[in-house]
Design a protein around this motif. Sequence first.
Motif, PDB file in Angstrom:
ATOM      1  N   LEU A 226       0.831  -1.197   0.000  1.00  0.00           N
ATOM      2  CA  LEU A 226       0.000   0.000   0.000  1.00  0.00           C
ATOM      3  C   LEU A 226       0.870   1.253   0.000  1.00  0.00           C
ATOM      4  CD1 LEU A 226      -2.846   1.213   0.187  1.00  0.00           C
ATOM      5  CD2 LEU A 226      -2.649   1.059   2.679  1.00  0.00           C
ATOM      6  N   LEU A 227       1.996   1.199   0.726  1.00  0.00           N
ATOM      7  CA  LEU A 227       2.898   2.346   0.758  1.00  0.00           C
ATOM      8  C   LEU A 227       3.484   2.624  -0.627  1.00  0.00           C
ATOM      9  CD1 LEU A 227       4.279   4.478   2.484  1.00  0.00           C
ATOM     10  CD2 LEU A 227       6.095   2.827   2.976  1.00  0.00           C
ATOM     11  N   THR A 228       3.804   1.560  -1.391  1.00  0.00           N
ATOM     12  CA  THR A 228       4.312   1.723  -2.752  1.00  0.00           C
ATOM     13  C   THR A 228       3.300   2.459  -3.617  1.00  0.00           C
ATOM     14  OG1 THR A 228       5.320  -0.468  -2.457  1.00  0.00           O
ATOM     15  CG2 THR A 228       5.441   0.507  -4.643  1.00  0.00           C
ATOM     16  N   VAL A 229       2.034   2.058  -3.497  1.00  0.00           N
ATOM     17  CA  VAL A 229       0.963   2.705  -4.259  1.00  0.00           C
ATOM     18  C   VAL A 229       0.848   4.178  -3.868  1.00  0.00           C
ATOM     19  CG1 VAL A 229      -1.516   2.730  -4.731  1.00  0.00           C
ATOM     20  CG2 VAL A 229      -0.297   0.548  -4.567  1.00  0.00           C
ATOM     21  N   ALA A 230       0.898   4.445  -2.559  1.00  0.00           N
ATOM     22  CA  ALA A 230       0.779   5.827  -2.072  1.00  0.00           C
ATOM     23  C   ALA A 230       1.907   6.695  -2.624  1.00  0.00           C
ATOM     24  CB  ALA A 230       0.783   5.839  -0.547  1.00  0.00           C
ATOM     25  N   GLU A 231       3.124   6.149  -2.629  1.00  0.00           N
ATOM     26  CA  GLU A 231       4.263   6.911  -3.141  1.00  0.00           C
ATOM     27  C   GLU A 231       4.092   7.204  -4.631  1.00  0.00           C
ATOM     28  OE1 GLU A 231       7.482   4.374  -2.134  1.00  0.00           O
ATOM     29  OE2 GLU A 231       7.678   5.153  -0.080  1.00  0.00           O
ATOM     30  N   ARG A 232       3.625   6.216  -5.398  1.00  0.00           N
ATOM     31  CA  ARG A 232       3.430   6.412  -6.828  1.00  0.00           C
ATOM     32  C   ARG A 232       2.370   7.488  -7.088  1.00  0.00           C
ATOM     33  NH1 ARG A 232       3.704   3.484 -11.751  1.00  0.00           N
ATOM     34  NH2 ARG A 232       5.648   2.647 -10.891  1.00  0.00           N
TER      35      ARG A 232
ATOM     36  N   GLU B  48      -1.208  -3.770   5.692  1.00  0.00           N
ATOM     37  CA  GLU B  48      -2.632  -3.479   5.603  1.00  0.00           C
ATOM     38  C   GLU B  48      -3.431  -4.577   6.282  1.00  0.00           C
ATOM     39  OE1 GLU B  48      -5.970  -2.389   2.187  1.00  0.00           O
ATOM     40  OE2 GLU B  48      -3.961  -3.070   1.623  1.00  0.00           O
ATOM     41  N   ALA B  49      -4.277  -4.203   7.223  1.00  0.00           N
ATOM     42  CA  ALA B  49      -5.130  -5.168   7.912  1.00  0.00           C
ATOM     43  C   ALA B  49      -6.282  -5.586   7.009  1.00  0.00           C
ATOM     44  CB  ALA B  49      -5.673  -4.558   9.205  1.00  0.00           C
ATOM     45  N   ASP B  50      -6.864  -6.742   7.314  1.00  0.00           N
ATOM     46  CA  ASP B  50      -8.009  -7.230   6.558  1.00  0.00           C
ATOM     47  C   ASP B  50      -9.301  -6.529   6.952  1.00  0.00           C
ATOM     48  OD1 ASP B  50      -6.696  -9.578   5.132  1.00  0.00           O
ATOM     49  OD2 ASP B  50      -6.178  -9.964   7.212  1.00  0.00           O
ATOM     50  N   GLY B  51      -9.333  -5.999   8.165  1.00  0.00           N
ATOM     51  CA  GLY B  51     -10.490  -5.265   8.640  1.00  0.00           C
ATOM     52  C   GLY B  51     -10.055  -4.218   9.645  1.00  0.00           C
ATOM     53  N   VAL B  52     -10.798  -3.132   9.721  1.00  0.00           N
ATOM     54  CA  VAL B  52     -10.455  -2.037  10.628  1.00  0.00           C
ATOM     55  C   VAL B  52     -11.719  -1.538  11.304  1.00  0.00           C
ATOM     56  CG1 VAL B  52      -9.367   0.223  10.861  1.00  0.00           C
ATOM     57  CG2 VAL B  52      -8.581  -1.328   9.064  1.00  0.00           C
ATOM     58  N   VAL B  53     -11.629  -1.306  12.608  1.00  0.00           N
ATOM     59  CA  VAL B  53     -12.691  -0.645  13.358  1.00  0.00           C
ATOM     60  C   VAL B  53     -12.157   0.725  13.751  1.00  0.00           C
ATOM     61  CG1 VAL B  53     -14.101  -0.673  15.452  1.00  0.00           C
ATOM     62  CG2 VAL B  53     -13.681  -2.803  14.191  1.00  0.00           C
ATOM     63  N   VAL B  54     -12.804   1.780  13.274  1.00  0.00           N
ATOM     64  CA  VAL B  54     -12.292   3.134  13.458  1.00  0.00           C
ATOM     65  C   VAL B  54     -13.323   4.020  14.143  1.00  0.00           C
ATOM     66  CG1 VAL B  54     -10.742   3.036  11.476  1.00  0.00           C
ATOM     67  CG2 VAL B  54     -13.082   3.845  11.173  1.00  0.00           C
ATOM     68  N   SER B  55     -12.817   5.057  14.787  1.00  0.00           N
ATOM     69  CA  SER B  55     -13.654   6.129  15.319  1.00  0.00           C
ATOM     70  C   SER B  55     -13.126   7.444  14.769  1.00  0.00           C
ATOM     71  CB  SER B  55     -13.615   6.147  16.849  1.00  0.00           C
ATOM     72  OG  SER B  55     -14.117   4.943  17.390  1.00  0.00           O
ATOM     73  N   ASP B  56     -14.012   8.423  14.607  1.00  0.00           N
ATOM     74  CA  ASP B  56     -13.600   9.707  14.040  1.00  0.00           C
ATOM     75  C   ASP B  56     -13.115  10.628  15.157  1.00  0.00           C
ATOM     76  OD1 ASP B  56     -13.174  11.984  12.582  1.00  0.00           O
ATOM     77  OD2 ASP B  56     -15.028  11.833  11.436  1.00  0.00           O
ATOM     78  N   HIS B  57     -11.859  10.439  15.552  1.00  0.00           N
ATOM     79  CA  HIS B  57     -11.296  11.213  16.658  1.00  0.00           C
ATOM     80  C   HIS B  57     -11.074  12.672  16.278  1.00  0.00           C
ATOM     81  CE1 HIS B  57     -10.814   7.529  18.916  1.00  0.00           C
ATOM     82  NE2 HIS B  57     -10.262   6.981  17.861  1.00  0.00           N
ATOM     83  N   ALA B  58     -10.790  12.935  15.010  1.00  0.00           N
ATOM     84  CA  ALA B  58     -10.618  14.319  14.576  1.00  0.00           C
ATOM     85  C   ALA B  58     -11.923  15.094  14.728  1.00  0.00           C
ATOM     86  CB  ALA B  58     -10.129  14.368  13.130  1.00  0.00           C
ATOM     87  N   ALA B  59     -13.025  14.495  14.295  1.00  0.00           N
ATOM     88  CA  ALA B  59     -14.325  15.163  14.419  1.00  0.00           C
ATOM     89  C   ALA B  59     -14.700  15.346  15.884  1.00  0.00           C
ATOM     90  CB  ALA B  59     -15.397  14.361  13.692  1.00  0.00           C
ATOM     91  N   MET B  60     -14.415  14.342  16.728  1.00  0.00           N
ATOM     92  CA  MET B  60     -14.736  14.460  18.149  1.00  0.00           C
ATOM     93  C   MET B  60     -13.921  15.557  18.811  1.00  0.00           C
ATOM     94  SD  MET B  60     -16.425  13.758  20.783  1.00  0.00           S
ATOM     95  CE  MET B  60     -17.463  12.468  20.070  1.00  0.00           C
TER      96      MET B  60
END
Length: 332
Positions: free
Chosen positions: A9-15, A149-161
């Motif tokens: 994923l990092l390779t893709v991001a750099e490209r 890269e994980a297969d699944g992610v549980v996230v919270s919107d800490h920036a919005a909070m």
Amino acid sequence: MSPTRPVTLLTVAERAGVSKTTASDALRSSGRVSAETRALVLEAAEQLGYVPNGSARHLRRASTGAIGLHVPEVLTRSDYYMRFVFGVVEAAAAHDHDLTLITSGPSSRVPRVDGLILGDPLDGDPIVERLMRSGLPTVTGERFRGDGEADGVVVSDHAAMLGEMLDHLRERGAIRPALIVAGGETDWAAGIRRGYEEWCARHGAASVVGAVPFDVSYDETRAVARTLLAAEPRPDALICAPAGSAAQLQPVLSEAGLQAGTDLLLASCVEGPSMRAADPPVTAVDLHPREAGAACAELLFDILGGEAEPGTERVHPIELIIRESTRGNAPR
């Protein structure tokens, strides 16, 4: 590009010329990514022949009847992570699975389990990096900011909070809020700082940040708080990200002749018993850790059972608990 270099994923991001998080959001069609940026990332992924790690990981072994859970050793002292672990345990039991806790010692090895949960994984942690390379189905609580890269992610919107918290402080009369936060080793800390910087930019407020290590002690937090409160003009609100730290600042406030809730508004990014027991009780963000742990486990079992696709991202709700430490001078 050297053919021996794996395409990540990092390779893709750099490209594509974007951050790893932006590339991940673009590939998953999630987050706030413009159509133009998403097209750049998709084109880079196609050119590089990128295939998400999770696409070929699963359903290749008999069940072991157990899942693994790793949290950084420093976090095991946190009330948040103790409750997070209980949430994982309860969900695992409901699926007739045992839980294997993975330590952070130098001899740690990848356990024989069906899948892994990594609680708020730290970028640069060698154990996390080893687990991410294990080939086991993996779910993270918050995104992993390292190369993997994980297969699944549980996230919270800490920036919005954080923005919601700052709006509350502004309503209570604060116009010069300061923030104590760790660096960008975790997605949680990075989200908090991003939310603070974005809010300051929107409201024309000066950004006043005290950076601390991720495993900061209370003494170190107090030292940073003293430095922030000695500045001119002095902050009129202080937000503490490290768990439990806001409740440990009373000596610093007393030295400065300040009273939390009136002279200085005080808030915490992590709810816990010490926030409720403080005098005055401290406004805090309830991250609902038990439910977060259960949500990570449920997502892992859904991936193992083929009920969720690799790359699934689920949002975990959090809430602001307002208490006397931010009552301020505005009419209530």
